[in-house]
Write a protein that holds these residues in place. Structure first.
Motif, PDB file in Angstrom:
ATOM      1  N   MET A 159      -2.254   9.140   6.096  1.00 41.51           N
ATOM      2  CA  MET A 159      -1.704   7.828   5.797  1.00 41.51           C
ATOM      3  C   MET A 159      -2.522   7.169   4.694  1.00 41.51           C
ATOM      4  SD  MET A 159      -1.003   4.724   8.399  1.00 41.51           S
ATOM      5  CE  MET A 159      -1.180   3.073   7.804  1.00 41.51           C
ATOM      6  N   HIS A 160      -1.829   6.518   3.801  1.00 44.50           N
ATOM      7  CA  HIS A 160      -2.463   5.787   2.712  1.00 44.50           C
ATOM      8  C   HIS A 160      -1.890   4.368   2.670  1.00 44.50           C
ATOM      9  CE1 HIS A 160      -4.079   9.556   1.195  1.00 44.50           C
ATOM     10  NE2 HIS A 160      -2.871  10.070   1.282  1.00 44.50           N
ATOM     11  N   SER A 161      -2.487   3.563   1.854  1.00 44.32           N
ATOM     12  CA  SER A 161      -1.961   2.220   1.629  1.00 44.32           C
ATOM     13  C   SER A 161      -2.220   1.869   0.168  1.00 44.32           C
ATOM     14  CB  SER A 161      -2.634   1.212   2.560  1.00 44.32           C
ATOM     15  OG  SER A 161      -2.021  -0.048   2.416  1.00 44.32           O
ATOM     16  N   PHE A 162      -1.160   1.895  -0.630  1.00 39.40           N
ATOM     17  CA  PHE A 162      -1.308   1.658  -2.063  1.00 39.40           C
ATOM     18  C   PHE A 162      -1.345   0.160  -2.321  1.00 39.40           C
ATOM     19  CE2 PHE A 162       0.803   5.919  -2.095  1.00 39.40           C
ATOM     20  CZ  PHE A 162      -0.353   6.600  -2.428  1.00 39.40           C
ATOM     21  N   TRP A 163      -2.418  -0.256  -2.963  1.00 35.82           N
ATOM     22  CA  TRP A 163      -2.691  -1.679  -3.144  1.00 35.82           C
ATOM     23  C   TRP A 163      -3.029  -1.967  -4.598  1.00 35.82           C
ATOM     24  CZ3 TRP A 163      -8.090  -3.986  -2.512  1.00 35.82           C
ATOM     25  CH2 TRP A 163      -8.051  -5.371  -2.583  1.00 35.82           C
ATOM     26  N   VAL A 164      -2.339  -2.958  -5.157  1.00 33.04           N
ATOM     27  CA  VAL A 164      -2.649  -3.452  -6.498  1.00 33.04           C
ATOM     28  C   VAL A 164      -2.978  -4.932  -6.321  1.00 33.04           C
ATOM     29  CG1 VAL A 164      -1.829  -3.774  -8.851  1.00 33.04           C
ATOM     30  CG2 VAL A 164      -1.055  -1.787  -7.529  1.00 33.04           C
ATOM     31  N   PRO A 165      -4.248  -5.282  -6.362  1.00 42.25           N
ATOM     32  CA  PRO A 165      -4.643  -6.662  -6.069  1.00 42.25           C
ATOM     33  C   PRO A 165      -3.875  -7.715  -6.872  1.00 42.25           C
ATOM     34  CG  PRO A 165      -6.583  -5.271  -6.160  1.00 42.25           C
ATOM     35  CD  PRO A 165      -5.411  -4.425  -6.601  1.00 42.25           C
ATOM     36  N   GLU A 166      -3.652  -7.471  -8.172  1.00 39.82           N
ATOM     37  CA  GLU A 166      -2.963  -8.488  -8.984  1.00 39.82           C
ATOM     38  C   GLU A 166      -1.504  -8.670  -8.577  1.00 39.82           C
ATOM     39  OE1 GLU A 166      -3.848  -9.285 -13.115  1.00 39.82           O
ATOM     40  OE2 GLU A 166      -5.129  -7.508 -13.094  1.00 39.82           O
ATOM     41  N   PHE A 167      -0.936  -7.706  -7.876  1.00 42.42           N
ATOM     42  CA  PHE A 167       0.450  -7.831  -7.417  1.00 42.42           C
ATOM     43  C   PHE A 167       0.540  -8.606  -6.102  1.00 42.42           C
ATOM     44  CE2 PHE A 167       1.957  -3.550  -9.429  1.00 42.42           C
ATOM     45  CZ  PHE A 167       1.719  -4.072 -10.686  1.00 42.42           C
ATOM     46  N   LEU A 168      -0.588  -8.798  -5.449  1.00 41.20           N
ATOM     47  CA  LEU A 168      -0.600  -9.392  -4.106  1.00 41.20           C
ATOM     48  C   LEU A 168       0.343  -8.603  -3.199  1.00 41.20           C
ATOM     49  CD1 LEU A 168      -0.509 -13.196  -5.025  1.00 41.20           C
ATOM     50  CD2 LEU A 168      -2.504 -11.775  -4.534  1.00 41.20           C
ATOM     51  N   PHE A 169       0.244  -7.265  -3.325  1.00 38.46           N
ATOM     52  CA  PHE A 169       1.171  -6.394  -2.600  1.00 38.46           C
ATOM     53  C   PHE A 169       0.457  -5.115  -2.197  1.00 38.46           C
ATOM     54  CE2 PHE A 169       4.351  -2.987  -2.493  1.00 38.46           C
ATOM     55  CZ  PHE A 169       5.295  -3.534  -1.651  1.00 38.46           C
ATOM     56  N   LYS A 170       0.771  -4.666  -1.019  1.00 39.09           N
ATOM     57  CA  LYS A 170       0.204  -3.415  -0.521  1.00 39.09           C
ATOM     58  C   LYS A 170       1.303  -2.694   0.243  1.00 39.09           C
ATOM     59  CE  LYS A 170      -2.792  -3.764   2.795  1.00 39.09           C
ATOM     60  NZ  LYS A 170      -4.001  -4.014   3.589  1.00 39.09           N
ATOM     61  N   ARG A 171       1.405  -1.379   0.019  1.00 38.80           N
ATOM     62  CA  ARG A 171       2.446  -0.600   0.696  1.00 38.80           C
ATOM     63  C   ARG A 171       1.802   0.523   1.495  1.00 38.80           C
ATOM     64  NH1 ARG A 171       6.319  -1.716   2.745  1.00 38.80           N
ATOM     65  NH2 ARG A 171       7.379  -2.511   0.930  1.00 38.80           N
ATOM     66  N   ASP A 172       1.982   0.480   2.808  1.00 32.25           N
ATOM     67  CA  ASP A 172       1.519   1.579   3.646  1.00 32.25           C
ATOM     68  C   ASP A 172       2.402   2.790   3.400  1.00 32.25           C
ATOM     69  OD1 ASP A 172      -0.428  -0.007   4.733  1.00 32.25           O
ATOM     70  OD2 ASP A 172       0.664  -0.433   6.570  1.00 32.25           O
ATOM     71  N   VAL A 173       1.791   3.947   3.365  1.00 34.99           N
ATOM     72  CA  VAL A 173       2.521   5.198   3.167  1.00 34.99           C
ATOM     73  C   VAL A 173       2.285   6.042   4.406  1.00 34.99           C
ATOM     74  CG1 VAL A 173       2.812   7.217   1.687  1.00 34.99           C
ATOM     75  CG2 VAL A 173       2.144   5.030   0.690  1.00 34.99           C
ATOM     76  N   ILE A 174       3.327   6.158   5.210  1.00 34.32           N
ATOM     77  CA  ILE A 174       3.215   6.811   6.512  1.00 34.32           C
ATOM     78  C   ILE A 174       4.175   7.994   6.541  1.00 34.32           C
ATOM     79  CG2 ILE A 174       3.456   6.484   9.003  1.00 34.32           C
ATOM     80  CD1 ILE A 174       3.103   3.410   8.372  1.00 34.32           C
ATOM     81  N   PRO A 175       3.677   9.181   6.848  1.00 34.38           N
ATOM     82  CA  PRO A 175       4.560  10.353   6.892  1.00 34.38           C
ATOM     83  C   PRO A 175       5.692  10.160   7.908  1.00 34.38           C
ATOM     84  CG  PRO A 175       2.256  10.996   7.052  1.00 34.38           C
ATOM     85  CD  PRO A 175       2.295   9.511   7.151  1.00 34.38           C
ATOM     86  N   GLY A 176       6.874  10.665   7.555  1.00 32.58           N
ATOM     87  CA  GLY A 176       7.990  10.659   8.479  1.00 32.58           C
ATOM     88  C   GLY A 176       8.949   9.493   8.331  1.00 32.58           C
ATOM     89  N   ILE A 177       8.646   8.530   7.464  1.00 36.68           N
ATOM     90  CA  ILE A 177       9.580   7.414   7.272  1.00 36.68           C
ATOM     91  C   ILE A 177      10.740   7.914   6.413  1.00 36.68           C
ATOM     92  CG2 ILE A 177       9.897   5.138   6.223  1.00 36.68           C
ATOM     93  CD1 ILE A 177       7.106   4.429   7.035  1.00 36.68           C
ATOM     94  N   PRO A 178      11.990   7.692   6.844  1.00 36.49           N
ATOM     95  CA  PRO A 178      13.140   8.201   6.089  1.00 36.49           C
ATOM     96  C   PRO A 178      13.190   7.653   4.670  1.00 36.49           C
ATOM     97  CG  PRO A 178      13.811   7.386   8.242  1.00 36.49           C
ATOM     98  CD  PRO A 178      12.367   7.011   8.068  1.00 36.49           C
TER      99      PRO A 178
END
Ligand SMILES: [Cu+2]
Length: 79
Positions: free
Chosen positions: A1-20
């Motif tokens: 599992m990862h979580s891609f984060w760009v601080p200037e975007f004020l956004f973070k996306r968890d990346v979890i295996p198995g999500i359709p």
């Protein structure tokens, strides 16, 4: 599992295996930034031994430049 984060975007996306693939939780989509540029990102989830090396950059470009990039790469893959 990862979580891609760009601080200037004020956004973070968890990346979890198995999500359709059609699940909206898989999108990394920013609609609130109105300027172009290159922005530093990193994984925000302690994912393993190489976690500290999970650095990346996101380049925001005008729509026309993005469309040209896609067209160029699609043409290149057809060869
Ligand atoms: Cu990580």
């Amino acid at each position: 599992m990862h979580s891609f984060w760009v601080p200037e975007f004020l956004f973070k996306r968890d990346v979890i295996p198995g999500i359709p693939e059609d699940n909206p939780g898989r999108k990394f989509e920013i609609t609130t930034l109105d300027r172009t540029g290159t922005f530093a990102g990193r994984c925000a989830e302690l994912c393993g031994v190489d976690h500290s090396r999970m650095l990346f950059s996101v380049k925001l470009v005008p729509q026309a430049e993005f469309d040209q990039y896609i067209a160029t790469h699609q043409a290149g893959s057809a060869q």
